[in-house]
Design an enzyme around this catalytic site. Structure first.
Site, PDB file in Angstrom:
ATOM      1  N   LEU A  28       0.807  -1.220   0.000  1.00 39.78           N
ATOM      2  CA  LEU A  28       0.000   0.000   0.000  1.00 39.78           C
ATOM      3  C   LEU A  28       0.847   1.281   0.000  1.00 39.78           C
ATOM      4  O   LEU A  28       1.742   1.445   0.818  1.00 39.78           O
ATOM      5  CB  LEU A  28      -0.898  -0.016   1.242  1.00 39.78           C
ATOM      6  CG  LEU A  28      -1.968   1.077   1.280  1.00 39.78           C
ATOM      7  CD1 LEU A  28      -2.990   0.846   0.188  1.00 39.78           C
ATOM      8  CD2 LEU A  28      -2.632   1.098   2.652  1.00 39.78           C
ATOM      9  N   ASP A  29       0.541   2.195  -0.909  1.00 39.30           N
ATOM     10  CA  ASP A  29       1.190   3.515  -0.979  1.00 39.30           C
ATOM     11  C   ASP A  29       2.690   3.434  -1.274  1.00 39.30           C
ATOM     12  O   ASP A  29       3.421   4.397  -1.053  1.00 39.30           O
ATOM     13  CB  ASP A  29       0.981   4.313   0.316  1.00 39.30           C
ATOM     14  CG  ASP A  29      -0.486   4.577   0.593  1.00 39.30           C
ATOM     15  OD1 ASP A  29      -1.288   4.504  -0.364  1.00 39.30           O
ATOM     16  OD2 ASP A  29      -0.845   4.830   1.755  1.00 39.30           O
TER      17      ASP A  29
END
Lengths: 283, 283, 283, 283
Positions: free
Chosen positions: A227-228
């Site tokens: 994520l990210d």
């Protein structure tokens, strides 16, 4: 419709530019734009984007690809793709309730500034159905709860896998599973509402306010299982001050989000973005 | 030399602006600039910076402060300071080997753009002695090793504590201990070569390259015992691309560092910066 | 709805801030934001914008204004206005065929980011009727030809004069006559698609391309009888390169135009903009 | 020292990239960077900058140029130049009393960020002699009055013509005659302290204040016989407000001037700038 693009990527080695330019010249194509980059002059990775004009491109494309594989691609162990501007990319947009990124993409596309074919908008909320309908684009509502997430992703994959060339998360407030990202079979671009890697995760504007930063930003990146953490395509910032509360940060940030996402999607649709490791080269 | 500044900070409550303005009017001072901010209209913290003209300020300053304490300060439980532009702040600059931030401050000061009295430059390396000498400012070389750090900080405190109003770390590549920060008895401004909170700690340009960010930045903040976590005064960024290696990031970043640090020091010297919790208000 | 704003402008003189603050305190109003500026400490023009909270403001407003005139306004020969955030400004938008500035204003208003009441959109072309209708706002088509311009302006004045507080020219491609500007009886904001004073007049993007500038911009200003010469409210620029043709300059410029115009309109609607001579003060 | 650059410019036509790439490959040179641009796909002007590595370049350069002329240059009617990074450009700086642009160039050069050989600083005032001396660079004072201008230019030409590859006017406050520009025999870069074409001529900061602009800028351009009208290399702006007087505009502007001029000089010294008509292509 006689404009094509050739993107290549391989280990850097002498003679690549000459070989590609020679190939195109022999096949009657005229180079109209050429961008090139090597990560290092020794043992680097080499990237090239070539835009060319070739009369009768649509009919010639299959032959061109086959010849290139034999004459150039295999010699340099290249990854490469040919695309024609006559065939815009098919794009699905995923969205939740915030409309600003979605509307920016729909409006730029309608206006002719962003060349892609938006085939569907998928949302986990029904709120934006009328907005999307006014652009004449199908809107599919697939609710997602903690319990139905796997089922919802199956429905999304049914709708998208093999049918689009790009998925854009335009403030889609659900995390897509690694399985979804693998099975959808095309790149996924996400917009994160902070200047990554600062304030990764949820609630970046609140975190920004608490830390007292003087600039806030947004980051468009390819979604990966981490994520990210995927390769960054574009970022931008805007100046804020102690006077701006979290609500104002959200408003100012929304402006940055929509322009950053639109630029990233445009570059991707123009075959300008190549990834290597966790970085992007924009040509 | 008849220009003074009054900075106040207290719990927000009705009547503060009227009381301060009334006080100054009664004492013959004319307000020439007024900045004001409250973190919240209910239970907020209130900040005000007032620049005023008062004929004969230098002689009147002590009386003004005493009267203000009685008539206004105590009534609102204020923190406040009066300063006169006739008395520029005494500033010490700490530096290691990189010259860009130091030279920017020295040059702006010499040119009359940055009003402060640079009393000394302290360095843990002798390299920049000649550069500093050419500005006619004392240079003190205090080497620091792992074993002599405590001793070195004592020597630094001997030189600075009680003798300067501000310490500026202009790329001083040593961590100042909590004890030093406490004992030096004045604010310490540091320049960090990243867009905090991204890439805190050492080696931010290498980290930025590895993460593939599209903007790099610099952050000027007050130094606190928690490294790179003090209140941010100013930040800025510059666009970079995949073409820029770590060396080029350092060169581009150096430009941002020197302008960000110079702005932060200038605002501090003009009494524009007030801290509350871990944030700053710039008036 | 208990939030009011007081804007004042007069010759600078001692005691203004104290008088205004004292007046508000005596009337039970608490200052929540105060901006102030003087063009010069001697013989300057003084500007102040004060945002205050007063319980029951709507009912008290008339009395407040009357008392202020007697107790403060006349004493300092002030121009001043009181407004209440409960009564947003009535705004008319004039537009031709380009939709980008119009849609930006409509969308920000709908989203709650731009507080005003858009009462009507007036256009010399019918093209944008459906877009405007989708926001539930009246659209009035008043064609303009060289021969019918006077007649058309009469029809526009019939529609607007005395009925709106602000007219916004959102890429309205006709020059409004001095008579119209006088008779409409409220400020008119225009967006010019260049960084004024560069490339005043028609065709700025073509002129910019021919001159080979590296940045293009947009300027929001109050319309006056002297075309493109009115007081500037806001400007911004974006970087371009030799690769950008006139069409691309128009696309990049359109982004700047809509954000610059939106900021200018917002500041005007928040009573932040005061004019003096041909300049603006933004508080 | 084995890194060379080839800049070419000619009418666009099929096969140029292939011919150049083929030539370099056959001569054992490996392309490490390639930038290319055509003003139009039909009847356009074509520009290419190629950076290459060739072992033993210094010795091979003369042969390379001769072969290129025969095999490629004449075939496409090209203008072209080969340069070697082993031979930095010889640069003269002309200056009056303002030191900021001069010091920025001297400092970047000393630091290794700006690769050129500054052979002399010429000034019509003696003020900056000591500053220049501290960098170990010759300073020549040639006073200029209305009556002695022709004579002074003769002395300047004696010093410069045929001896430098570039002249930089770093806030040299005299207009160079068309004769000087012709006879000096190399490009001349000037920094103008406004965002051209706005506020051309003298006193741009005062004009900017009077017009009430919200951004001020600087422009680096090649000097031509038409004052302030030569091809623009680089521009940038900085935000200002009503609070900034002319003196503050000068201070803020000085920062923009020095960074804009430094970038323009760097790009020129790296053979990135090509002119066509009154525009520049930066590769």
């Amino acid at each position: 419709s006689d404009i094509g693009r050739l993107s290549i990527q391989c280990a850097d080695q002498p003679g690549i530019v000459a070989a590609v330019a020679g190939f195109l010249a022999e096949h009657g194509a005229n180079i109209v734009e050429l961008g090139q980059f090597s990560t290092d002059s020794e043992n680097g990775e080499f990237f090239q984007r070539t835009v060319f004009h070739l009369a009768g491109l649509t009919d010639a494309l299959a032959d061109l690809e086959r010849d290139f594989a034999v004459q150039v691609g295999s010699r340099f162990a290249m990854k490469y793709t040919f695309t024609s501007t006559a065939t815009p990319k098919r794009v699905a947009i995923m969205v939740s309730k915030y409309d600003h990124c979605l509307l920016e993409l729909l409006w730029r596309n309608k206006r002719g500034d962003l060349d892609m074919e938006i085939t569907v908008v998928v949302s986990n909320h029904p709120d934006l159905e009328a907005d999307v309908a006014s652009f004449g684009i199908p809107f599919v509502y697939i609710p997602v709860t903690k319990d139905t997430k796997a089922e919802a992703e199956s429905a999304q994959l049914e709708l998208l896998a093999g049918k689009v060339d790009l998925v854009v998360m335009a403030r889609y407030m659900q995390i897509l599973s690694a399985g979804f990202l693998f099975n959808v079979g095309c790149p996924v671009i996400n917009i994160h509402h902070s200047f990554l890697p600062a304030f990764a995760g949820a609630g970046p504007y609140l975190k920004a306010k608490e830390r007292g930063v003087k600039l806030i930003g947004a980051t468009a990146h390819y979604a990966t299982a981490n994520l990210d953490e995927g390769p960054i395509i574009e970022q931008d910032v805007v100046r804020v001050s102690h006077r701006d509360g979290v609500g104002e940060l959200e408003r100012r940030g929304a402006e940055v989000e929509r322009s950053v996402l639109a630029r990233a999607v445009q570059w991707h649709c123009e075959d300008r973005v190549m990834t290597f490791g966790n970085s992007t080269t924009i040509l």
